[in-house]
Design a protein around this motif. Structure first.
Motif, PDB file in Angstrom:
ATOM      1  N   GLY A  78      49.959  70.150   2.640  1.00  3.21           N
ATOM      2  CA  GLY A  78      49.734  70.560   4.019  1.00  3.21           C
ATOM      3  C   GLY A  78      50.828  71.467   4.529  1.00  3.21           C
ATOM      4  O   GLY A  78      52.013  71.180   4.363  1.00  3.21           O
ATOM      5  N   CYS A  79      50.436  72.586   5.158  1.00  6.32           N
ATOM      6  CA  CYS A  79      51.406  73.519   5.737  1.00  6.32           C
ATOM      7  C   CYS A  79      50.732  74.319   6.846  1.00  6.32           C
ATOM      8  O   CYS A  79      49.595  74.786   6.669  1.00  6.32           O
ATOM      9  CB  CYS A  79      51.935  74.473   4.664  1.00  6.32           C
ATOM     10  N   PRO A  80      51.400  74.493   8.003  1.00 11.45           N
ATOM     11  CA  PRO A  80      50.795  75.260   9.093  1.00 11.45           C
ATOM     12  C   PRO A  80      50.952  76.769   8.919  1.00 11.45           C
ATOM     13  O   PRO A  80      50.304  77.542   9.623  1.00 11.45           O
ATOM     14  CB  PRO A  80      51.582  74.783  10.320  1.00 11.45           C
ATOM     15  N   LEU A  81      51.832  77.192   8.005  1.00  8.19           N
ATOM     16  CA  LEU A  81      52.047  78.618   7.772  1.00  8.19           C
ATOM     17  C   LEU A  81      51.095  79.121   6.692  1.00  8.19           C
ATOM     18  O   LEU A  81      50.614  78.365   5.859  1.00  8.19           O
ATOM     19  CB  LEU A  81      53.495  78.879   7.345  1.00  8.19           C
ATOM     20  N   ARG A  82      50.877  80.419   6.709  1.00  9.96           N
ATOM     21  CA  ARG A  82      50.068  81.074   5.684  1.00  9.96           C
ATOM     22  C   ARG A  82      50.854  82.267   5.146  1.00  9.96           C
ATOM     23  O   ARG A  82      50.481  83.426   5.328  1.00  9.96           O
ATOM     24  CB  ARG A  82      48.713  81.508   6.264  1.00  9.96           C
ATOM     25  N   PRO A 130      56.886  69.533   4.784  1.00  8.27           N
ATOM     26  CA  PRO A 130      57.018  68.084   4.937  1.00  8.27           C
ATOM     27  C   PRO A 130      56.812  67.582   6.352  1.00  8.27           C
ATOM     28  O   PRO A 130      56.314  66.464   6.547  1.00  8.27           O
ATOM     29  CB  PRO A 130      58.435  67.788   4.439  1.00  8.27           C
ATOM     30  N   LEU A 131      57.151  68.383   7.350  1.00  2.55           N
ATOM     31  CA  LEU A 131      57.029  67.913   8.718  1.00  2.55           C
ATOM     32  C   LEU A 131      55.592  67.923   9.223  1.00  2.55           C
ATOM     33  O   LEU A 131      55.342  67.559  10.373  1.00  2.55           O
ATOM     34  CB  LEU A 131      57.955  68.715   9.641  1.00  2.55           C
ATOM     35  N   MET A 132      54.628  68.277   8.348  1.00  3.46           N
ATOM     36  CA  MET A 132      53.211  68.041   8.653  1.00  3.46           C
ATOM     37  C   MET A 132      52.905  66.549   8.601  1.00  3.46           C
ATOM     38  O   MET A 132      51.919  66.090   9.162  1.00  3.46           O
ATOM     39  CB  MET A 132      52.321  68.771   7.638  1.00  3.46           C
ATOM     40  N   GLN A 133      53.746  65.789   7.895  1.00  4.07           N
ATOM     41  CA  GLN A 133      53.549  64.346   7.744  1.00  4.07           C
ATOM     42  C   GLN A 133      54.826  63.623   8.187  1.00  4.07           C
ATOM     43  O   GLN A 133      55.493  62.963   7.386  1.00  4.07           O
ATOM     44  CB  GLN A 133      53.217  64.007   6.290  1.00  4.07           C
ATOM     45  N   PRO A 134      55.182  63.718   9.465  1.00  2.87           N
ATOM     46  CA  PRO A 134      56.485  63.226   9.915  1.00  2.87           C
ATOM     47  C   PRO A 134      56.692  61.726   9.769  1.00  2.87           C
ATOM     48  O   PRO A 134      57.794  61.282   9.442  1.00  2.87           O
ATOM     49  CB  PRO A 134      56.541  63.654  11.386  1.00  2.87           C
ATOM     50  N   TYR A 158      59.225  75.334  11.405  1.00  4.06           N
ATOM     51  CA  TYR A 158      58.205  75.629  12.412  1.00  4.06           C
ATOM     52  C   TYR A 158      57.762  74.372  13.145  1.00  4.06           C
ATOM     53  O   TYR A 158      57.448  74.411  14.339  1.00  4.06           O
ATOM     54  CB  TYR A 158      57.005  76.323  11.755  1.00  4.06           C
ATOM     55  N   LEU A 159      57.740  73.248  12.443  1.00  2.00           N
ATOM     56  CA  LEU A 159      57.355  71.963  13.058  1.00  2.00           C
ATOM     57  C   LEU A 159      58.587  71.105  13.333  1.00  2.00           C
ATOM     58  O   LEU A 159      58.517  69.879  13.303  1.00  2.00           O
ATOM     59  CB  LEU A 159      56.379  71.216  12.144  1.00  2.00           C
ATOM     60  N   GLY A 160      59.700  71.745  13.626  1.00  2.45           N
ATOM     61  CA  GLY A 160      60.940  71.019  13.860  1.00  2.45           C
ATOM     62  C   GLY A 160      60.855  69.994  14.972  1.00  2.45           C
ATOM     63  O   GLY A 160      61.576  68.991  14.955  1.00  2.45           O
ATOM     64  N   ALA A 161      59.970  70.212  15.930  1.00  2.35           N
ATOM     65  CA  ALA A 161      59.812  69.240  17.020  1.00  2.35           C
ATOM     66  C   ALA A 161      59.288  67.905  16.518  1.00  2.35           C
ATOM     67  O   ALA A 161      59.419  66.882  17.186  1.00  2.35           O
ATOM     68  CB  ALA A 161      58.877  69.791  18.097  1.00  2.35           C
ATOM     69  N   HIS A 162      58.689  67.890  15.317  1.00  2.00           N
ATOM     70  CA  HIS A 162      58.206  66.636  14.733  1.00  2.00           C
ATOM     71  C   HIS A 162      59.335  65.805  14.122  1.00  2.00           C
ATOM     72  O   HIS A 162      59.122  64.642  13.778  1.00  2.00           O
ATOM     73  CB  HIS A 162      57.179  66.928  13.629  1.00  2.00           C
ATOM     74  N   PRO A 196      60.174  78.659  16.903  1.00  2.00           N
ATOM     75  CA  PRO A 196      60.421  77.261  16.512  1.00  2.00           C
ATOM     76  C   PRO A 196      61.425  77.113  15.376  1.00  2.00           C
ATOM     77  O   PRO A 196      62.206  76.151  15.352  1.00  2.00           O
ATOM     78  CB  PRO A 196      59.026  76.764  16.110  1.00  2.00           C
ATOM     79  N   THR A 197      61.424  78.039  14.434  1.00  2.27           N
ATOM     80  CA  THR A 197      62.398  77.990  13.340  1.00  2.27           C
ATOM     81  C   THR A 197      63.807  78.176  13.870  1.00  2.27           C
ATOM     82  O   THR A 197      64.732  77.444  13.486  1.00  2.27           O
ATOM     83  CB  THR A 197      62.087  79.074  12.293  1.00  2.27           C
TER      84      THR A 197
END
Length: 292
Positions: A78-82, A130-134, A158-162, A196-197
Motif C-alpha cells: 500500500g502506498c498513496p504515491l504513484r 509503511p504509514l498506510m498501516q499505522p 507524505y502520511l507523517g500525520a499518521h 507533508p514531507t
C-alpha cells in the motif's frame, strides 16, 4: 514536537491471496517462513484496526541496506504515491499483500536478535508506504523495542500525520525519501503534494531522531539544478540528518509495470551519467552534508 495525533488505525480492506507474489529488486523471501492469517473477514477487520494484522508484501534479511548493520526489512503493501520511477509497483495496493499477524512477524524478528546485536542492525519497516498501516507499524515498533532491537522506517513522509508521538519515540532512524524540492516537480513525480514531507521531516528532526535522506536522481525529471538545490537547502535545515543517499535511477522495475498492465512513462529514460551523479552529490556536499 507536535501533540499526539489520534491513532485511526489501518485502512479497512479485504485481504486475500496476492495478485502478484512477493518480490523485490534484491533477493527477497516474499512471505516465505511466515504463517498467513486464516481469520475470517470480520475478524481481520477488527485485527487490522487494533494493529494486530497487516498486509505484508515481503521481507528480507540484508546487510548495509535500509539502515546500519544486518537488517530485517519488511515491505508493507500500500502506498498513496504513484512515483513514475517506482521499481516495486506491486506494492502500491494493499490488496497485493498477504495478511500476517504482528506477533508472527515479531517472532521472526526475535530469531535474529543475536545477529542484530553483533552487527548493530535491526528492523526496518518499508513499503510501499509503511504509514498506510499505522496501527500495525506501531505494534511492530513497540514489539521490536521490547526486544531491544534498533528500529527504522523508510517513508516518503507524505502520511507523517499518521505517525503518533508514541510511534516516533519507538523509532531510532527515519529513512526519509525526499523526491523533489520544488512542489510542481514533486506533483509531477508522485501525483501528490510536497508539503507533508517537509512538515514530517521537520517534526522528526525536532524530536531528535536520526534521519537518513534518500533522493532518487532521474534525468529529465528530478535532476534540474534548482530542484536539487531546493532539496539540499531543505535537508540542511534538518539538524539530525547524518547522511544523504543520492540514488541513481534504474530500469529494474520496468517489467513489473508491464506485467501489471500499468502505463510506464519512463520507458525511454536513461540512468544518470557519472558526471551528473557527481554534480548532484556535490550540491549536497556544498551544504556541509555527508553524501553517499
Amino acid at each position: 514536537m507536535t501533540g499526539t495525533v489520534e491513532q485511526v488505525g489501518a485502512p479497512v480492506i479485504e485481504l486475500g491471496l496476492p495478485l502478484v507474489g512477493g518480490s523485490h529488486q534484491r533477493s527477497s523471501a516474499g512471505t516465505a517462513g511466515l504463517e498467513v492469517s486464516e481469520a475470517d473477514r470480520s475478524e481481520r477487520f477488527a485485527q487490522m484496526r487494533a494493529g494486530e494484522l497487516g498486509s505484508l508484501h515481503s521481507w528480507e534479511l540484508v546487510t548495509a541496506v535500509d539502515g546500519p548493520g544486518t537488517r530485517l526489512t519488511t515491505f508493507l503493501a500500500g502506498c498513496p504515491l504513484r512515483c513514475l520511477y517506482c521499481h516495486n509497483p506491486d506494492t502500491m495496493e494493499m490488496r497485493r499483500g498477504e495478511p500476517v499477524l504482528a506477533e508472527e512477524l515479531l517472532r521472526r524478528i526475535a530469531r535474529y536478535v543475536p545477529a542484530f546485536s553483533v552487527t548493530g542492525g535491526g528492523l526496518t519497516i518499508s513499503g510501499g508506504e509503511p504509514l498506510m498501516q499505522p496501527a500495525f507499524v506501531a505494534r511492530l515498533l513497540r514489539g521490536a523495542k521490547e526486544l531491544g532491537v534498533h528500529t527504522a522506517i523508510d517513508t516518503s513522509g507524505y502520511l507523517g500525520a499518521h505517525c503518533t508521538d508514541a510511534m516516533l519515540a519507538d523509532i531510532d532512524l527515519v529513512l526519509l525519501d525526499v523526491k523533489s524540492g520544488i512542489p510542481e516537480t514533486y506533483k509531477r513525480t508522485t501525483g501528490r503534494e510536497l508539503q507533508p514531507t517537509l512538515d514530517f521531516g521537520r517534526r522528526v528532526a525536532a524530536s531528535g531522531t536520526e534521519i537518513w535522506i534518500r533522493f532518487v536522481l532521474v534525468p529529465g525529471l528530478t535532476d534540474a539544478v534548482e530542484n536539487v538545490d531546493a532539496v539540499a537547502d531543505y535537508v540542511a535545515t534538518l539538524s539530525t540528518v547524518s547522511r544523504v543517499e543520492v540514488l541513481p535511477f534504474h530500469q529494474m522495475g520496468r517489467d513489473k509495470w508491464a506485467s501489471l498492465g500499468m502505463d510506464y512513462e519512463l520507458e525511454d529514460a536513461q540512468p544518470p551519467s557519472p558526471e551528473l551523479v557527481a554534480r548532484v552529490r556535490q550540491q549536497f556536499r556544498d551544504r556541509g552534508l555527508t553524501v553517499f
